[in-house]
Design a protein around this motif. Structure first.
Motif, PDB file in Angstrom:
ATOM      1  N   GLN A  92       0.936  -1.102   0.080  1.00 52.20           N
ATOM      2  CA  GLN A  92       0.027  -0.173  -0.077  1.00 52.20           C
ATOM      3  C   GLN A  92       0.776   1.315   0.014  1.00 52.20           C
ATOM      4  O   GLN A  92       2.037   1.133  -0.038  1.00 52.20           O
ATOM      5  CB  GLN A  92      -1.013   0.261   1.336  1.00 52.20           C
ATOM      6  CG  GLN A  92      -1.741  -1.285   1.299  1.00 52.20           C
ATOM      7  CD  GLN A  92      -3.123  -0.891   2.278  1.00 52.20           C
ATOM      8  OE1 GLN A  92      -3.925   0.107   1.924  1.00 52.20           O
ATOM      9  NE2 GLN A  92      -3.234  -1.423   3.497  1.00 52.20           N
ATOM     10  N   SER A  93       0.165   2.378  -0.160  1.00 51.37           N
ATOM     11  CA  SER A  93       1.008   3.624   0.035  1.00 51.37           C
ATOM     12  C   SER A  93       1.509   4.002   1.373  1.00 51.37           C
ATOM     13  O   SER A  93       1.097   3.491   2.543  1.00 51.37           O
ATOM     14  CB  SER A  93      -0.004   4.737  -0.420  1.00 51.37           C
ATOM     15  OG  SER A  93      -0.712   4.539  -1.336  1.00 51.37           O
ATOM     16  N   HIS A  94       2.680   4.796   1.310  1.00 48.55           N
ATOM     17  CA  HIS A  94       3.215   5.241   2.550  1.00 48.55           C
ATOM     18  C   HIS A  94       3.020   6.798   2.082  1.00 48.55           C
ATOM     19  O   HIS A  94       3.385   7.466   1.216  1.00 48.55           O
ATOM     20  CB  HIS A  94       4.543   4.831   2.804  1.00 48.55           C
ATOM     21  CG  HIS A  94       5.430   5.536   3.928  1.00 48.55           C
ATOM     22  ND1 HIS A  94       4.982   5.120   5.134  1.00 48.55           N
ATOM     23  CD2 HIS A  94       6.187   6.597   3.686  1.00 48.55           C
ATOM     24  CE1 HIS A  94       5.943   5.958   6.058  1.00 48.55           C
ATOM     25  NE2 HIS A  94       6.440   6.802   5.008  1.00 48.55           N
ATOM     26  N   ASN A 149       2.557  13.464   1.612  1.00 42.77           N
ATOM     27  CA  ASN A 149       1.099  13.431   2.203  1.00 42.77           C
ATOM     28  C   ASN A 149       0.103  12.856   1.162  1.00 42.77           C
ATOM     29  O   ASN A 149       0.493  12.731   0.020  1.00 42.77           O
ATOM     30  CB  ASN A 149       0.766  14.894   2.420  1.00 42.77           C
ATOM     31  CG  ASN A 149       0.900  16.157   1.276  1.00 42.77           C
ATOM     32  OD1 ASN A 149       2.163  16.477   1.147  1.00 42.77           O
ATOM     33  ND2 ASN A 149       0.086  15.852   0.414  1.00 42.77           N
ATOM     34  N   HIS A 150      -1.276  12.726   1.496  1.00 42.04           N
ATOM     35  CA  HIS A 150      -2.075  12.181   0.507  1.00 42.04           C
ATOM     36  C   HIS A 150      -2.530  13.228  -0.497  1.00 42.04           C
ATOM     37  O   HIS A 150      -2.339  14.349  -0.069  1.00 42.04           O
ATOM     38  CB  HIS A 150      -3.081  11.366   1.264  1.00 42.04           C
ATOM     39  CG  HIS A 150      -4.340  12.383   1.885  1.00 42.04           C
ATOM     40  ND1 HIS A 150      -5.024  13.239   1.458  1.00 42.04           N
ATOM     41  CD2 HIS A 150      -4.774  12.617   3.130  1.00 42.04           C
ATOM     42  CE1 HIS A 150      -6.081  13.590   2.006  1.00 42.04           C
ATOM     43  NE2 HIS A 150      -5.728  13.474   3.437  1.00 42.04           N
ATOM     44  N   THR A 151      -3.185  12.710  -1.388  1.00 43.84           N
ATOM     45  CA  THR A 151      -3.355  13.553  -2.625  1.00 43.84           C
ATOM     46  C   THR A 151      -4.687  14.416  -2.484  1.00 43.84           C
ATOM     47  O   THR A 151      -4.726  15.261  -3.242  1.00 43.84           O
ATOM     48  CB  THR A 151      -3.583  12.621  -3.833  1.00 43.84           C
ATOM     49  OG1 THR A 151      -4.698  11.773  -3.590  1.00 43.84           O
ATOM     50  CG2 THR A 151      -2.428  11.730  -4.133  1.00 43.84           C
ATOM     51  N   GLY A 152      -5.335  14.228  -1.510  1.00 47.06           N
ATOM     52  CA  GLY A 152      -6.440  15.030  -1.126  1.00 47.06           C
ATOM     53  C   GLY A 152      -6.109  16.403  -0.691  1.00 47.06           C
ATOM     54  O   GLY A 152      -6.710  17.484  -0.682  1.00 47.06           O
ATOM     55  N   PHE A 178     -13.399  12.446   4.857  1.00 46.44           N
ATOM     56  CA  PHE A 178     -12.100  11.548   5.564  1.00 46.44           C
ATOM     57  C   PHE A 178     -11.340  10.889   4.518  1.00 46.44           C
ATOM     58  O   PHE A 178     -11.812  10.502   3.440  1.00 46.44           O
ATOM     59  CB  PHE A 178     -12.482  10.668   6.519  1.00 46.44           C
ATOM     60  CG  PHE A 178     -13.187  11.158   7.495  1.00 46.44           C
ATOM     61  CD1 PHE A 178     -12.799  11.904   8.434  1.00 46.44           C
ATOM     62  CD2 PHE A 178     -14.660  11.014   7.712  1.00 46.44           C
ATOM     63  CE1 PHE A 178     -13.591  12.532   9.720  1.00 46.44           C
ATOM     64  CE2 PHE A 178     -15.555  11.673   8.721  1.00 46.44           C
ATOM     65  CZ  PHE A 178     -14.869  12.341  10.007  1.00 46.44           C
ATOM     66  N   THR A 179     -10.010  10.645   4.748  1.00 45.05           N
ATOM     67  CA  THR A 179      -9.015  10.011   3.887  1.00 45.05           C
ATOM     68  C   THR A 179      -8.295   8.730   4.656  1.00 45.05           C
ATOM     69  O   THR A 179      -7.949   9.091   5.709  1.00 45.05           O
ATOM     70  CB  THR A 179      -8.353  10.901   3.162  1.00 45.05           C
ATOM     71  OG1 THR A 179      -8.890  12.098   2.639  1.00 45.05           O
ATOM     72  CG2 THR A 179      -7.318  10.238   2.165  1.00 45.05           C
ATOM     73  N   GLY A 180      -8.308   7.886   4.039  1.00 44.79           N
ATOM     74  CA  GLY A 180      -7.508   6.561   4.619  1.00 44.79           C
ATOM     75  C   GLY A 180      -8.472   5.531   5.369  1.00 44.79           C
ATOM     76  O   GLY A 180      -8.234   4.552   5.829  1.00 44.79           O
ATOM     77  N   THR A 181      -9.696   6.053   5.489  1.00 41.67           N
ATOM     78  CA  THR A 181     -10.749   5.320   6.183  1.00 41.67           C
ATOM     79  C   THR A 181     -11.096   3.998   5.422  1.00 41.67           C
ATOM     80  O   THR A 181     -11.318   2.737   5.908  1.00 41.67           O
ATOM     81  CB  THR A 181     -12.094   6.041   6.086  1.00 41.67           C
ATOM     82  OG1 THR A 181     -12.578   6.700   4.775  1.00 41.67           O
ATOM     83  CG2 THR A 181     -12.321   7.006   7.071  1.00 41.67           C
ATOM     84  N   GLY A 182     -11.077   3.789   3.973  1.00 45.87           N
ATOM     85  CA  GLY A 182     -10.936   2.678   3.123  1.00 45.87           C
ATOM     86  C   GLY A 182      -9.917   1.553   3.564  1.00 45.87           C
ATOM     87  O   GLY A 182     -10.174   0.485   3.764  1.00 45.87           O
ATOM     88  N   ASP A 183      -8.964   2.312   3.724  1.00 40.65           N
ATOM     89  CA  ASP A 183      -7.663   1.329   4.014  1.00 40.65           C
ATOM     90  C   ASP A 183      -7.593   0.815   5.450  1.00 40.65           C
ATOM     91  O   ASP A 183      -7.382  -0.256   5.663  1.00 40.65           O
ATOM     92  CB  ASP A 183      -6.443   2.289   3.793  1.00 40.65           C
ATOM     93  CG  ASP A 183      -6.263   2.843   2.387  1.00 40.65           C
ATOM     94  OD1 ASP A 183      -6.721   2.098   1.544  1.00 40.65           O
ATOM     95  OD2 ASP A 183      -5.674   3.898   1.902  1.00 40.65           O
ATOM     96  N   LEU A 184      -8.136   1.727   6.309  1.00 40.79           N
ATOM     97  CA  LEU A 184      -8.322   1.244   7.653  1.00 40.79           C
ATOM     98  C   LEU A 184      -9.356   0.237   7.762  1.00 40.79           C
ATOM     99  O   LEU A 184      -9.147  -0.745   8.537  1.00 40.79           O
ATOM    100  CB  LEU A 184      -8.893   2.532   8.549  1.00 40.79           C
ATOM    101  CG  LEU A 184      -9.109   2.192   9.902  1.00 40.79           C
ATOM    102  CD1 LEU A 184      -7.960   1.683  10.708  1.00 40.79           C
ATOM    103  CD2 LEU A 184      -9.441   3.512  10.635  1.00 40.79           C
TER     104      LEU A 184
HETATM  105  N1  PLP Z   1      -3.348   6.323  -0.865  1.00 39.89           N
HETATM  106  C1  PLP Z   1      -2.770   7.754  -1.284  1.00 39.89           C
HETATM  107  C2  PLP Z   1      -1.450   7.961  -1.697  1.00 39.89           C
HETATM  108  C3  PLP Z   1      -3.801   8.615  -1.382  1.00 39.89           C
HETATM  109  O1  PLP Z   1      -3.496   9.644  -1.621  1.00 39.89           O
HETATM  110  C4  PLP Z   1      -5.157   8.216  -0.778  1.00 39.89           C
HETATM  111  C5  PLP Z   1      -6.200   9.311  -0.853  1.00 39.89           C
HETATM  112  O2  PLP Z   1      -6.215  10.383  -1.112  1.00 39.89           O
HETATM  113  C6  PLP Z   1      -5.396   6.953  -0.542  1.00 39.89           C
HETATM  114  C7  PLP Z   1      -4.465   6.185  -0.528  1.00 39.89           C
HETATM  115  C8  PLP Z   1      -6.756   6.356  -0.186  1.00 39.89           C
HETATM  116  O3  PLP Z   1      -7.259   6.633   1.032  1.00 39.89           O
HETATM  117  P1  PLP Z   1      -8.916   5.846   1.362  1.00 39.89           P
HETATM  118  O4  PLP Z   1      -8.496   4.920   2.171  1.00 39.89           O
HETATM  119  O5  PLP Z   1      -9.596   7.086   1.965  1.00 39.89           O
HETATM  120  O6  PLP Z   1      -9.489   5.299   0.177  1.00 39.89           O
END
Ligand code: PLP
Ligand code: ATP
Ligand code: MG
Ligand code: MG
Length: 300
Positions: A11-13, A45-48, A218-224
C-alpha cells in the motif's frame, strides 16, 4: 507460544498523515498481526491536499523486493493485503506475486481492496478494471469494494438491496469467498450502508449494517476498514457479522475522535481542511483493541 499471523501489505506510504500502510499497519499491529510493508508510493502526504511530492514504486522495483524476500525465504505469509494501485504494469506485477505467494503457501488469505473510484468517478486508469476483474479478483479470498467498484466489476448498476445481493453473488461466482461492500448509498439520507456476503459449502450468509454519515470528507478510511476486516475475520475464524460490527465500531470511534478534534481546532481558528481531518489513529488505540459495540449487523 502461538505464532502471529504474518501480513504482507502492499500500500501507499505517506510521511505525514494516515492513508495506505500508515492507516493499516498500526491497527494490525495493535491486534497482534506482524506486518511486512511494501510501500507502493512514498509521498509527503495524501493526494487530497491537492499538492504532494514523492516517488512511485514501479513494477520492476516491486519484483526486486519480492525476489529479495524469496531468496532469503522471507516470503511465507498468512495474509496478503493490497489497496490503491495507480498503474496497469504495477497491478500486473502484483498479480504475478499473488500467484507466487499462493504457490508458496496455498492457505494464503488474499484481501483485495479493488480501489478504482467512488461516487460514479474512476480515479485510476481505465485498464485497471479488466485486470482486477479477470486476474486479481479470481485469486482473492476477501474483497472490499465500495458500491461504485462493485458496479464496475459486475457491470450492473445497484439501485436497491436486491441488486447489491445479486452483485455479491456474481462476485462469489468469480471465486471470492467473502465480499464486503464497504459503503453504499442505498439507505436513508445521511446513512452509509455496508453489506457483507460469505459463501459457505452449501449456503450463503448476507449481512447489512447502516452507519450514520459524519459531515466530513475523511481519507484513509477505506484502507483502515480493509485492515480491520482482515484482522477480525481472522480473529473470529470467519464470523462475518462480528467482523463487520467490530471493524465498523472501531472505525466510527476513530472518526468521532477525528471529527471532534477537527471541530475543536476550527473553533481555535485553524483553517478547515485535510490536515485537520487526518485520522486520530494513535489516539484511538483503545477503540481498536476493544471495538465499541456501536453497531449490529442485520441478517438478510
Ligand atoms: N493512498 C494515497 C497516496 C492517497 O492519496 C489516498 C487518498 O487520497 C489513499 C491512498 C486512499 O485513501 P482511502 O482509504 O480514503 O481510500
Ligand atoms: P475504497 O475507496 O477503499 O475502495 P470506500 O470508498 O468504501 O472504499 P470509504 O468511503 O473510506 O471507502 O468508506 C469506508 C468506511 O469508512 C465506511 O464503511 C464508513 O464506515 C467509513 N466512513 C467513511 N467516510 C465516512 C463518513 N463521512 N461518515 C461516517 N463514516 C464514514
Ligand atoms: Mg468512499
Ligand atoms: Mg480507498
Amino acid at each position: 507460544s502461538e505464532s502471529s499471523p504474518q501480513v504482507l501489505s502492499i500500500q501507499s506510504h505517506v510521511v505525514a498523515g494516515y492513508v495506505g500502510n500508515k492507516s493499516a499497519v498500526f491497527p494490525l499491529n495493535v491486534l497482534g498481526f506482524e506486518v511486512h510493508s511494501i510501500n507502493s508510493v512514498e509521498f509527503s502526504n495524501h493526494t487530497g491536499y491537492g499538492k504532494w511530492k514523492g516517488h512511485v514504486l514501479n513494477a520492476k522495483e516491486l519484483a526486486e523486493l519480492m525476489s529479495g524476500l524469496q531468496i532469503n525465504d522471507l516470503d511465507n505469509f498468512s495474509h496478503l493485503l493490497t489497496g490503491y494501485v495507480g498503474s496497469a504494469s504495477f497491478l500486473e506485477q502484483v498479480y504475478e506475486n499473488v500467484k507466487q505467494l499462493k504457490e508458496k503457501n496455498p492457505k494464503l488469505v488474499y484481501v483485495c481492496d479493488p480501489v478504482m473510484g467512488d461516487n460514479g468517478q474512476m480515479y485510476v486508469p481505465k485498464e485497471l478494471l479488466e485486470i482486477y476483474r479477470d486476474k486479481l479478483i479470481p485469486l482473492a479470498d476477501i474483497i472490499t469494494p465500495n458500491q461504485f467498484e462493485v458496479e464496475l466489476l459486475t457491470g450492473k448498476t445497484i439501485t436497491n438491496e436486491a441488486d447489491a445481493i445479486e452483485c455479491m453473488e456474481m462476485l462469489h461466482q468469480m471465486g471470492v469467498k467473502v465480499v464486503i461492500i464497504s459503503s453504499s448509498v442505498l439507505g436513508p439520507n445521511g446513512t452509509l450502508t455496508a453489506f457483507g456476503s460469505t459463501k459457505g459449502a452449501d449456503s450463503t450468509e448476507v449481512w447489512k449494517l447502516d452507519i450514520p454519515r459524519l459531515p466530513h470528507l475523511f481519507t484513509g478510511t477505506g484502507d483502515l476498514f480493509s485492515a480491520l476486516l482482515l484482522a477480525w475475520l481472522h480473529i473470529s475464524g470467519g464470523n462475518l457479522s462480528l467482523a463487520m460490527a467490530n471493524s465498523l465500531g472501531s472505525l466510527q470511534g476513530v472518526l468521532h475522535r477525528t471529527s471532534a478534534y477537527a471541530e475543536e481546532q476550527v473553533k481555535q481558528g485553524k483553517p478547515y481542511g485535510p490536515k485537520l481531518l487526518e485520522l486520530r489513529l494513535i489516539q484511538s488505540k483503545e477503540d481498536i483493541e476493544k471495538p465499541p459495540q456501536t453497531f449490529k449487523a442485520i441478517r438478510l
